[in-house]
Motif scaffolding. Sequence first.
Motif, mmCIF file in Angstrom:
data_model
loop_
_atom_site.group_PDB
_atom_site.id
_atom_site.type_symbol
_atom_site.label_atom_id
_atom_site.label_comp_id
_atom_site.label_asym_id
_atom_site.label_seq_id
_atom_site.Cartn_x
_atom_site.Cartn_y
_atom_site.Cartn_z
ATOM 1 N N ILE A 1 -1.772 57.668 30.182
ATOM 2 C CA ILE A 1 -1.330 56.561 30.629
ATOM 3 C C ILE A 1 -2.738 56.031 31.503
ATOM 4 C CG2 ILE A 1 0.134 55.277 32.100
ATOM 5 C CD1 ILE A 1 2.405 57.191 31.557
ATOM 6 N N TYR A 2 -2.766 54.692 31.337
ATOM 7 C CA TYR A 2 -3.900 54.219 31.966
ATOM 8 C C TYR A 2 -3.247 53.115 33.123
ATOM 9 C CZ TYR A 2 -6.195 56.299 28.030
ATOM 10 O OH TYR A 2 -6.481 56.994 27.189
ATOM 11 N N GLU A 3 -3.613 53.330 34.398
ATOM 12 C CA GLU A 3 -3.229 52.445 35.368
ATOM 13 C C GLU A 3 -4.229 52.111 36.174
ATOM 14 O OE1 GLU A 3 -0.141 54.243 37.646
ATOM 15 O OE2 GLU A 3 1.224 54.803 35.880
ATOM 16 N N TYR A 4 -4.837 50.750 35.949
ATOM 17 C CA TYR A 4 -6.063 50.464 36.375
ATOM 18 C C TYR A 4 -5.982 49.628 37.648
ATOM 19 C CZ TYR A 4 -8.326 51.887 32.077
ATOM 20 O OH TYR A 4 -8.486 52.694 30.990
ATOM 21 N N ARG A 5 -6.876 49.844 38.738
ATOM 22 C CA ARG A 5 -6.696 49.241 39.731
ATOM 23 C C ARG A 5 -8.099 48.675 40.482
ATOM 24 N NH1 ARG A 5 -2.455 50.179 38.310
ATOM 25 N NH2 ARG A 5 -0.636 50.584 39.634
ATOM 26 N N ALA A 6 -8.366 47.456 40.885
ATOM 27 C CA ALA A 6 -9.888 46.847 41.223
ATOM 28 C C ALA A 6 -10.239 47.583 42.536
ATOM 29 C CB ALA A 6 -9.629 45.415 41.496
ATOM 30 N N LEU A 7 -11.407 48.155 42.591
ATOM 31 C CA LEU A 7 -11.746 48.676 43.974
ATOM 32 C C LEU A 7 -13.160 48.023 44.541
ATOM 33 C CD1 LEU A 7 -12.326 52.394 42.962
ATOM 34 C CD2 LEU A 7 -10.211 51.377 44.395
ATOM 35 N N ARG A 8 -12.950 47.870 45.914
ATOM 36 C CA ARG A 8 -14.384 47.623 46.447
ATOM 37 C C ARG A 8 -14.834 48.864 47.092
ATOM 38 N NH1 ARG A 8 -12.370 44.737 50.081
ATOM 39 N NH2 ARG A 8 -12.566 42.586 49.275
ATOM 40 N N LEU A 9 -16.242 48.916 47.332
ATOM 41 C CA LEU A 9 -16.850 49.944 48.110
ATOM 42 C C LEU A 9 -18.358 49.611 48.531
ATOM 43 C CD1 LEU A 9 -18.184 52.673 45.603
ATOM 44 C CD2 LEU A 9 -16.848 51.140 44.867
#
Length: 333
Positions: free
Chosen positions: A233-241
């Motif tokens: 399963i792929y549960e994608y989330r946007a990230l800032r770093l």
Amino acid sequence: MFRNLKRTARWPAIAVAIGLVCSSQTVAKKPPKPPEDEPVTYTLVELSSIEGWAGAINQLDGFVEVVGVFYDYSGEDVVHRARYWTVDPAGNVLGLDLQTLPPSEPEAIVSSQALDVNNDGTVVGSQWGDSAGTAPLLWPDATKPPTKLPLPEGTVGFASSINDEGIVLGLAYDPDNPDNGVSLVVWKTAVVDGVAMVLDSKTLLTKAGPYRMQVTNSGYACATVNVSTDPEIYEYRALRLMLDWNDDQVWEVPGSRTQLFDDWSTANGVNEAGTVCGRCAPPGGGWGIAFAMTVSGELLDLPVLPAVKKKGFTYTAADNEEAMALNLALIHI
């Protein structure tokens, strides 16, 4: 993807009350109407009559530089060829094919792509087509052969973004399982007298998503991560770093990693102020909508093209945090 392309026309608000003394009375005239916004004009220039696409653009003094791909149909198989173009103010186009590394087999047909270029003319991308698999490349400039960027053992990958300090972001993955176990990789590079050098490399994420990532001169970066614990399963989330570096090394600033949404989302671009843009799940579900989020968590109100549904996704955030402009937005009817 496109950078430094948008211009914003502004005019100062003018509201001046002119007091006139006449017969011991003061009469306030209505303020003059502000001038109309000057129309923004564009010139469309065809980079090539051959089918292809542009991956990144720089607006420099006196000319524009673009990198991307054109499709070579001359053989039995379609070959992708990394391409570099310059466009002068008169619209004259100069295009150069970027060189590739020699294939591991003499008979192999190698394809390549250019995905980003910095203000020094250094280009990053990849090549593929032989038994060595997909390799991340860095071209010191458009006239020189590329350097292969190192990857973790047993992986292949590509370079996607480069800033003016030579910090490069890309992905590495297992060629036998490309949909899982994708890693976000950063390289510290330098070009000295036309020769590219790799000074440092690190793996930042081990469950990155196969989406665009970007790094800025200020150190802000964006990427997408798979937060699922189930490998199917792929549960994608946007990230800032935030990244930092010295002359020899690059690293992620501790505590700088921020997940932007609890729901499905992907990050595609970030500006110097840390505003990230991309695509996220709309309230109530459905197809993804475009977003742009500042470092304070504010979601900016994005303009929508008339007579279309409010769907789409943004690719690049312009460097004006007050009025975000979309360098490229796909709007789906």
